[in-house]
Design an enzyme around this catalytic site. Structure first.
Site, PDB file in Angstrom:
ATOM      1  N   LYS A 244       0.855  -1.281  -0.060  1.00 11.51           N
ATOM      2  CA  LYS A 244       0.050  -0.072   0.075  1.00 11.51           C
ATOM      3  C   LYS A 244       0.699   1.087   0.041  1.00 11.51           C
ATOM      4  O   LYS A 244       0.091   2.322  -0.256  1.00 11.51           O
ATOM      5  CB  LYS A 244      -0.909   0.027   1.114  1.00 11.51           C
ATOM      6  CG  LYS A 244      -2.085  -0.878   1.143  1.00 11.51           C
ATOM      7  CD  LYS A 244      -2.943  -0.814   2.360  1.00 11.51           C
ATOM      8  CE  LYS A 244      -4.199  -2.161   2.059  1.00 11.51           C
ATOM      9  NZ  LYS A 244      -5.024  -1.689   0.993  1.00 11.51           N
ATOM     10  N   ARG A 245       2.281   1.015   0.449  1.00 14.62           N
ATOM     11  CA  ARG A 245       2.866   2.353   0.334  1.00 14.62           C
ATOM     12  C   ARG A 245       3.326   2.738  -1.249  1.00 14.62           C
ATOM     13  O   ARG A 245       3.643   3.966  -1.387  1.00 14.62           O
ATOM     14  CB  ARG A 245       4.525   2.146   1.113  1.00 14.62           C
ATOM     15  CG  ARG A 245       5.239   1.180   0.460  1.00 14.62           C
ATOM     16  CD  ARG A 245       6.526   1.230   1.243  1.00 14.62           C
ATOM     17  NE  ARG A 245       7.371   0.199   0.795  1.00 14.62           N
ATOM     18  CZ  ARG A 245       7.468  -1.049   0.913  1.00 14.62           C
ATOM     19  NH1 ARG A 245       6.526  -1.605   1.822  1.00 14.62           N
ATOM     20  NH2 ARG A 245       8.441  -2.062   0.290  1.00 14.62           N
TER      21      ARG A 245
END
Length: 468
Positions: A244-245
């Site tokens: 998700k980063r």
């Protein structure tokens, strides 16, 4: 499969329902699906839900619904490992009765101490086989271990990575039944592949180390050999595993953001595989052109700009009716109703390339059906402040246009620009900002035409008054 082989290809996608369907999982499912269809085979789905603490029906439904919605439906009803405990225990009994598995009562404390000593000596931590020849009976404290061959090698001819050789001395006697009698991942995996008639295992390269262990179980149970292809991992821009980063990771998020199914699949197909300079693919193209041996070994970087580009191409290739159908849910979310708009088709056609996503297109249409609540301040500062007289002149000229057509409006603007010796942005941008609130719109003649004349004049007056 080799050409001429009579064995029918059967592939499977085997997710664990511990989260929503990951974009990397979609890529694995896609390659399994395409490979099966290319060989007129069968694509199956298996839900590996033996992790009772983390597995949920909600995630299972998300996975199955997502696969179906994007066109990767299995050819047979999916199976759940949680319903197959008796089958796994029967396989374990077969291993016990054939002398290829044994009970082990080593405590957790002993195993931890053993591994610590091995690490301190610079050795790979692995079970030392203490109980291998003790012929222990089953008890509440025993696990069941496979008797892994202690010499020789396992050779895997991988479609992607070529020949991979594993030394059996590097593989310890893995646990196949826990002390509570529940089967472990490796046993379930092997039994299910056999029971489902799987011929070809296509999965991520993080499973490579599992392969020799599973082959040993296959051999012990007398199961046939399988084909393998281990796919490169999907990476973020920093070449670390996609998370998700880097970007959204679930399929659901991309669909909700307005990416077409066909564009998502096109982008994922290009992660680790390509066909010359060809970039835009549809499912039929993939089934025709895909060759599993052409998949690269290196990690595949997920590039959001590539997805944006391919989505714009797939949106452009839709018929107007299909585009409107795809756009409709996003218009509804934005509370935009174009059903009675007198220029609906012209408006949507003019705006369909205004964004790389359906959601973006829907948002860009809002100013054509709703009052402008907020202007782009940078655009105001750059093109409107100090140019109110130009805006007033243009308002007068536009108001006197008799034939409200794109051609006539463009001619009026061009004539004014030439008379006043102004640049195109000096003339066009103040009007565009008055109409839409920003500098993004189709050609100015078309933008004006998309509005009713009275509405266009009203919006120009509003901006003039705000600057007075």
């Amino acid at each position: 499969m080799e050409k001429g082989s009579l064995k029918r290809v059967v592939t499977r996608f085997a997710p664990s329902p511990t989260g929503t369907l990951h974009i990397g999982g979609v890529r694995t499912a896609l390659f399994n699906y395409v490979y099966a269809k290319k060989h007129n085979g069968t694509f199956l789905v298996r839900i590996e839900d033996t992790d009772r603490e983390r597995s949920t029906k909600e995630f299972e439904e998300n996975i199955l619904n997502s696969l179906n919605s994007i066109g990767l439906s299995p050819d047979l009803e999916p199976i759940n490992q949680s319903n197959r405990g008796d089958i796994y225990k029967a396989a374990a009994e077969k291993l016990i009765n054939s002398g290829q598995a044994y009970y082990c009562n080593c405590s957790k404390e002993r195993l931890d101490e053993m591994r610590s000593e091995q690490q301190a000596a610079g050795l790979k931590p692995q079970y030392d086989g203490r109980c291998r020849d003790l012929n222990l009976n089953k008890s509440k404290d025993t696990v069941l271990r496979l008797k892994t061959p202690q010499e020789g090698t396992v050779v895997v001819n991988d479609f992607v990575r070529g020949e991979i050789i594993f030394n059996n001395t590097e593989l310890d006697d893995l646990v196949i039944l826990r002390s509570d009698g529940s089967p472990t991942y490796h046993l379930c995996n092997v039994v299910d592949d056999f029971d489902q008639g799987i011929t070809t295992v296509i999965r991520g390269e993080d499973h490579i180390s599992n392969t020799p262990r599973q082959i040993h179980i296959q051999n012990a149970l007398g199961y046939p050999q399988l084909e393998y292809a281990h796919l490169p991992l999907v990476l973020g821009s920093d070449k670390k595993r996609l998370s998700k980063r880097h970007a959204a990771t679930s399929l659901e998020e991309y669909k909700n953001n307005g990416y077409l199914d066909s564009a998502i699949l096109n982008t994922l197909a290009r992660l680790g595989w390509s066909r010359g300079d060809k970039e835009v693919f549809y499912m039929n193209d993939l089934i025709k052109d895909f060759e599993i041996t052409e998949i690269q070994k290196a990690g595949a970087i997920f590039d959001l700009t590539k997805l944006d580009y391919l989505n714009s191409q797939h949106m452009a290739n839709l018929s107007l009716d299909n585009f409107i159908s795809e756009l409709h849910p996003f218009l509804k979310e934005e509370n935009i109703d174009l059903s009675d708009h007198p220029k609906r088709d012209i408006l949507i056609e003019a705006m369909r390339s205004s964004s790389n996503t359906l959601r973006g297109v829907a948002q860009s249409l809002k100013c054509y059906v709703s009052d402008i609540l907020e202007y782009d301040n940078k655009a105001i500062q750059k093109f409107v402040e100090g140019s109110v007289e130009i805006l007033k002149d243009l308002r007068f000229r536009i108001n006197n246009v008799n034939s409200w057509t794109e051609k006539e409006l463009d001619a009026t603007l061009s004539k004014y620009k030439n008379e006043k010796n102004l640049s195109t942005p000096q003339v066009n941008q103040p009007i565009r900002i008055a109409l839409t609130g920003s500098t993004n719109s189709p050609s100015l003649g078309m933008t004006l035409f998309l509005f009713d004349k009275n509405e266009a004049i009203s919006r120009i007056d509003k901006l003039i008054n705000l600057q007075s």
